[in-house]
Design a protein around this motif. Structure first.
Motif, PDB file in Angstrom:
ATOM      1  N   ASP A 113      -0.681  28.979 -29.887  1.00 43.82           N
ATOM      2  CA  ASP A 113       0.447  27.770 -29.969  1.00 43.82           C
ATOM      3  C   ASP A 113       1.473  28.736 -30.770  1.00 43.82           C
ATOM      4  O   ASP A 113       1.552  29.330 -31.317  1.00 43.82           O
ATOM      5  CB  ASP A 113      -0.018  26.747 -30.764  1.00 43.82           C
ATOM      6  CG  ASP A 113       0.924  25.805 -30.689  1.00 43.82           C
ATOM      7  OD1 ASP A 113       1.491  25.182 -29.559  1.00 43.82           O
ATOM      8  OD2 ASP A 113       1.354  25.045 -31.864  1.00 43.82           O
TER       9      ASP A 113
ATOM     10  N   GLU B 114       1.255  26.668 -34.525  1.00 43.20           N
ATOM     11  CA  GLU B 114       0.181  26.677 -35.240  1.00 43.20           C
ATOM     12  C   GLU B 114      -0.575  28.014 -34.997  1.00 43.20           C
ATOM     13  O   GLU B 114      -1.564  28.219 -35.733  1.00 43.20           O
ATOM     14  CB  GLU B 114      -0.605  25.628 -34.624  1.00 43.20           C
ATOM     15  CG  GLU B 114       0.014  24.326 -35.037  1.00 43.20           C
ATOM     16  CD  GLU B 114      -1.069  22.966 -34.282  1.00 43.20           C
ATOM     17  OE1 GLU B 114      -2.207  23.325 -34.481  1.00 43.20           O
ATOM     18  OE2 GLU B 114      -0.448  21.983 -33.892  1.00 43.20           O
TER      19      GLU B 114
ATOM     20  N   VAL C   8      -5.194  27.798 -31.538  1.00 38.95           N
ATOM     21  CA  VAL C   8      -5.576  26.395 -31.536  1.00 38.95           C
ATOM     22  C   VAL C   8      -6.980  26.335 -30.777  1.00 38.95           C
ATOM     23  O   VAL C   8      -7.120  26.664 -29.761  1.00 38.95           O
ATOM     24  CB  VAL C   8      -4.652  25.493 -30.799  1.00 38.95           C
ATOM     25  CG1 VAL C   8      -5.112  24.065 -30.737  1.00 38.95           C
ATOM     26  CG2 VAL C   8      -3.139  25.589 -31.496  1.00 38.95           C
TER      27      VAL C   8
ATOM     28  N   SER D 198     -10.339  23.713 -29.632  1.00 35.70           N
ATOM     29  CA  SER D 198     -10.918  22.278 -29.539  1.00 35.70           C
ATOM     30  C   SER D 198     -12.358  22.369 -28.663  1.00 35.70           C
ATOM     31  O   SER D 198     -12.523  23.354 -27.837  1.00 35.70           O
ATOM     32  CB  SER D 198      -9.948  21.546 -28.653  1.00 35.70           C
ATOM     33  OG  SER D 198     -10.284  20.383 -28.446  1.00 35.70           O
TER      34      SER D 198
ATOM     35  N   GLN E  49       3.055  22.344 -25.722  1.00 41.08           N
ATOM     36  CA  GLN E  49       1.719  22.878 -25.856  1.00 41.08           C
ATOM     37  C   GLN E  49       1.204  23.240 -24.426  1.00 41.08           C
ATOM     38  O   GLN E  49       0.503  24.387 -24.362  1.00 41.08           O
ATOM     39  CB  GLN E  49       0.569  21.644 -26.424  1.00 41.08           C
ATOM     40  CG  GLN E  49       1.139  21.422 -27.827  1.00 41.08           C
ATOM     41  CD  GLN E  49       0.435  20.340 -28.415  1.00 41.08           C
ATOM     42  OE1 GLN E  49       0.083  19.415 -27.524  1.00 41.08           O
ATOM     43  NE2 GLN E  49      -0.314  20.410 -29.638  1.00 41.08           N
TER      44      GLN E  49
END
Length: 79
Positions: A12, A15, A18, A20, A48
């Motif tokens: 990202d 950030e 990333v 998940s 994103q």
């Protein structure tokens, strides 16, 4: 139905990396990956999604053992 754990990772802009993890029920691994990917991408906003497409999406999937499979394999091992 089998349960699969699918892990996603992309870079990202704000950030950094990333990650998940999504758990899905599907009849096969490719079906589970497709289902989890649709759920994951629906949760991203426009920027994103752009970052994911630009840097690439890393996908790792593995089947999870259900309690019934675990007890059946333990019984088979003990004979």
């Amino acid at each position: 139905m089998k349960t699969f754990e699918v892990r996603f990772r992309y870079q990202d802009r704000s950030e950094g990396a990333v990650e998940s993890t999504v758990k899905v029920d599907a009849s096969s691994l490719p079906g589970g990956v497709a289902k989890a990917t649709r759920e994951f991408v629906k949760g991203l906003d426009r920027k994103q999604r752009f970052d994911m497409n630009k840097s690439g999406l890393e996908i790792a999937a593995k089947p999870l053992a259900t309690p019934a499979e675990t007890s059946a394999s333990a019984e088979a091992a003990t004979g």
